[in-house]
Design an enzyme around this catalytic site. Structure first.
Site, PDB file in Angstrom:
ATOM      1  N   HIS A 213      -5.317   3.094   3.737  1.00 11.44           N
ATOM      2  CA  HIS A 213      -6.035   4.138   2.998  1.00 11.44           C
ATOM      3  C   HIS A 213      -7.438   4.255   3.591  1.00 11.44           C
ATOM      4  CE1 HIS A 213      -8.659   1.286   0.910  1.00 11.44           C
ATOM      5  NE2 HIS A 213      -7.581   0.566   0.595  1.00 11.44           N
ATOM      6  N   ASP A 340       7.534 -11.808  -6.288  1.00 16.11           N
ATOM      7  CA  ASP A 340       7.376 -13.198  -5.854  1.00 16.11           C
ATOM      8  C   ASP A 340       6.587 -14.002  -6.890  1.00 16.11           C
ATOM      9  OD1 ASP A 340       6.069 -15.499  -4.244  1.00 16.11           O
ATOM     10  OD2 ASP A 340       7.551 -14.680  -2.855  1.00 16.11           O
ATOM     11  N   SER A 355      -4.992  -4.483   0.614  1.00 14.75           N
ATOM     12  CA  SER A 355      -4.615  -3.205   1.224  1.00 14.75           C
ATOM     13  C   SER A 355      -4.455  -3.363   2.736  1.00 14.75           C
ATOM     14  CB  SER A 355      -5.679  -2.146   0.949  1.00 14.75           C
ATOM     15  OG  SER A 355      -5.785  -1.895  -0.422  1.00 14.75           O
TER      16      SER A 355
END
Length: 396
Positions: A213, A340, A355
């Site tokens: 992003h 997880d 990210s």
């Protein structure tokens, strides 16, 4: 008679309208172009989001979509790519960016002998998120440069060139004196820095991609227009666990600000990109992996590679909950959920700084983590890897 006709017409028209609507919606979700690996066969290619009403026909390097197998409604180009391989990231990296010009992030009133005056910049039409590029025809290099030019002005009138979105505008500003100095009445920023995660390293071109992003200004949410930037080695010091309504965060530091490992030349909607000064191959996942394109991705189990501590990059289980239709690059290609237990216990799910963590499915890199859902920290978004590769100019 007329009522009977309308009734019969409605009985026929309503199903036709529903079928047409289903067909239209399915077309909007089908991309104009898809990629396949060189060894793949065109007959093996399927289209995501294709309606059961549509039939796919092969025509050389295109897939033609026909409504009910009778009426052609869309043609999808198929680009064959020689077996593209990337080294997966998953390591923490430091990012430093300098803006092209200076970014306006706030206003400041001016205190004069006549009382408080509104910001001259605001009064002249300067908006938050504007980039100041020039003052009186001279380029602005930094915040200090802008301050010096305003202070040294011998005239209360200033001509300012700004960048607003993709448009360049010129504003005439009448400065106001505060004491003995002219003031512009603007808060500006010329740089930013932070921690993120490397997504991939492409050895053939020495190109890297990260974040998935854009880097935006926290105050204005404006994408930084960058002059230059550096990629740095970093280390994760601690984790603030994400909770409903409060996003978590990876807290780290730059290991050596003077030792750059790459130059950043693009800050786009799909991530940051640049060239490396050394191979960015992490010590754990040190073999290249094939790329998985949109038509190869399935909803269901997948994994991410990410770093949340001194142990370095590790694989963690996730689920691809939903694949979202996109016709242009953007950071929200799929909805993902962390499954997880170790990752959930340590981070609560997806946290800031994660990210860019590559998403792996069937031993292929298919995307990267981009955002967390604030009210569901175990849920977030991912981006298709092909969007990043297109913006990195690795894919045509």
């Amino acid at each position: 008679m007329i009522k009977k006709f309308i009734k019969r017409f409605s009985i026929i028209a309503a199903p036709m309208f529903i079928l047409t609507l289903i067909t239209y919606l399915s077309i909007t979700k089908i991309p104009d172009k898809i990629y396949i690996n060189e060894e793949s066969k065109l007959t093996d290619v399927s289209l995501q989001n294709n309606s059961f009403l549509n039939k796919i026909k092969l025509n050389n390097d295109k897939l033609n979509v026909d409504f009910l197998g009778l009426f052609p409604i869309k043609s999808v180009a198929v680009q064959t790519v020689s077996n593209l391989e990337l080294y997966p990231g998953g390591t923490s990296v430091g990012v430093k960016l300098s803006t092209n010009g200076v970014l306006v992030v706030g206003y400041s009133n001016i205190e004069t002998s006549d009382g408080t005056m509104d910001s001259p910049g605001k009064s002249s039409g300067i908006e938050l998120g504007d980039m100041i590029l020039k003052v009186n025809g001279t380029e602005i290099q930094s915040s200090k440069d802008l301050i010096a030019k305003v202070k040294s002005s011998s005239d209360e009138n200033l001509s300012v060139e700004i960048l607003r979105g993709k448009s360049k505008l010129t504003k005439e500003i009448k400065l106001i004196k505060e004491g003995e100095e002219y003031k512009l009445g603007l808060w500006v920023r010329d740089s930013t820095a932070g921690i993120g995660t490397l997504t991939f390293y492409h050895e053939n071109t020495d190109t890297f991609g990260a974040l998935g992003h854009p880097i935006t200004d926290a105050d204005t949410n404006t994408i930084f227009s960058i002059k230059d930037g550096e990629l740095l080695k970093s280390s994760i010091l601690s984790v603030r666990k994400g909770q409903r309504g409060t996003p978590g965060e990876l807290k780290g530091l730059f290991l050596n600000e003077k030792d750059s490992i790459g130059s950043i030349n693009k800050n786009l909607g799909s991530g940051i990109y640049g060239k490396t000064t050394e191979p960015l191959i992490n010590p754990v996942f040190n073999s290249p992996m094939q790329v998985g394109y949109r038509n190869e991705i399935n909803e269901g189990p997948a994994q991410i590679i990410t770093t949340i501590g001194e142990e370095g990059p590790k694989l963690y289980d996730i689920e691809i909950v939903k694949l979202l239709p996109q016709d242009k690059p953007g950071p929200k290609s799929m909805v993902i959920r962390v499954t997880d237990e170790e990752l959930l216990n340590r981070t609560g799910g997806i946290v800031q700084g994660m990210s860019g963590s590559p998403i792996i499915q069937n031993d292929k890199i298919i995307g990267a983590v981009t955002h967390v859902l604030i009210n569901k920290p175990d849920y977030g978004y991912g981006i298709y890897i092909e969007w990043m590769l297109k913006d990195a100019e690795i894919l045509p």
